[in-house]
Motif scaffolding. Structure first.
Motif, short mmCIF file in Angstrom:
data_model
loop_
_atom_site.label_atom_id
_atom_site.label_comp_id
_atom_site.label_asym_id
_atom_site.label_seq_id
_atom_site.Cartn_x
_atom_site.Cartn_y
_atom_site.Cartn_z
N ARG A 244 23.18 56.51 65.34
CA ARG A 244 23.59 55.80 64.32
C ARG A 244 23.32 55.19 63.87
NH1 ARG A 244 27.86 54.45 69.77
NH2 ARG A 244 29.23 55.81 69.76
N LEU B 237 31.05 51.97 62.77
CA LEU B 237 29.91 52.82 63.75
C LEU B 237 30.12 53.28 64.96
CD1 LEU B 237 27.37 54.08 62.22
CD2 LEU B 237 26.63 52.61 62.83
N LEU B 238 30.18 52.08 65.59
CA LEU B 238 30.37 51.53 67.12
C LEU B 238 31.52 51.78 67.85
CD1 LEU B 238 28.42 48.69 67.85
CD2 LEU B 238 26.94 50.44 67.84
N GLU C 164 18.98 50.48 62.39
CA GLU C 164 19.63 49.26 61.24
C GLU C 164 17.77 49.72 59.84
OE1 GLU C 164 19.94 44.92 59.98
OE2 GLU C 164 18.22 45.35 61.63
N LEU D 210 29.64 48.08 61.00
CA LEU D 210 28.92 47.65 62.47
C LEU D 210 30.16 48.18 63.26
CD1 LEU D 210 26.72 48.18 64.12
CD2 LEU D 210 26.58 45.19 64.48
N TRP E 201 22.22 52.24 68.01
CA TRP E 201 21.99 52.30 66.66
C TRP E 201 20.33 51.82 66.04
CZ3 TRP E 201 22.56 47.48 63.09
CH2 TRP E 201 22.00 46.41 63.52
N VAL F 280 18.68 58.82 68.95
CA VAL F 280 19.69 57.16 67.95
C VAL F 280 20.33 58.36 66.68
CG1 VAL F 280 20.60 55.19 67.65
CG2 VAL F 280 19.23 55.82 69.74
#
Length: 123
Positions: A43, A117-118, A13, A114, A11, A41
């Motif tokens: 996410r 998201l994951l 950030e 998170l 992901w 990526v």
């Protein structure tokens, strides 16, 4: 600089600090789009918890930002978790997400954001 962008394990950030206006958000969008393009990526965790949103009433800058977010082809089908974004700004981000086939959701805390998201399967 009002933002830091870093790639994590699976992901990206995006962390905002200080007063964040639409110009700062457009600069961050460019940085995130470049990282998505280079890494693949999709996410993204956008953290506004240490930021103050500026220019809330600047509709021209808001329209420019939304237009840029919607037209950013590299972000198509990205998954975006927002943390600490005021509801009126989150709604705009969610609208841009619908147009670009992105899943966008606003959260109150990083752990929930998170986890969501994951948990998503790729679009």
């Amino acid at each position: 600089m009002t933002h830091i962008v870093a790639i994590r394990e699976g992901w990206i950030e995006l962390h905002y600090t200080g007063v964040v206006d639409y110009a700062a958000r457009m600069a961050a969008l460019d940085d995130v789009a470049a990282l998505v393009r280079d890494s693949g990526v999709r996410r993204i965790l956008a953290d506004y918890t240490q930021a103050t949103i500026g220019e809330a009433g600047d509709s021209a800058s808001r329209q420019d930002y939304l237009s840029k977010a919607i037209s950013a082809a590299t972000l198509e089908q990205a998954d975006v978790a927002l943390i600490g974004l005021p509801p009126e700004h989150a709604r705009a981000a969610e609208l841009a997400g619908v147009v670009r086939n992105m899943r966008v959701r606003n959260f109150d805390d990083a752990a929930s954001a998170l986890a969501w998201l994951l948990s998503l399967s790729p679009t």
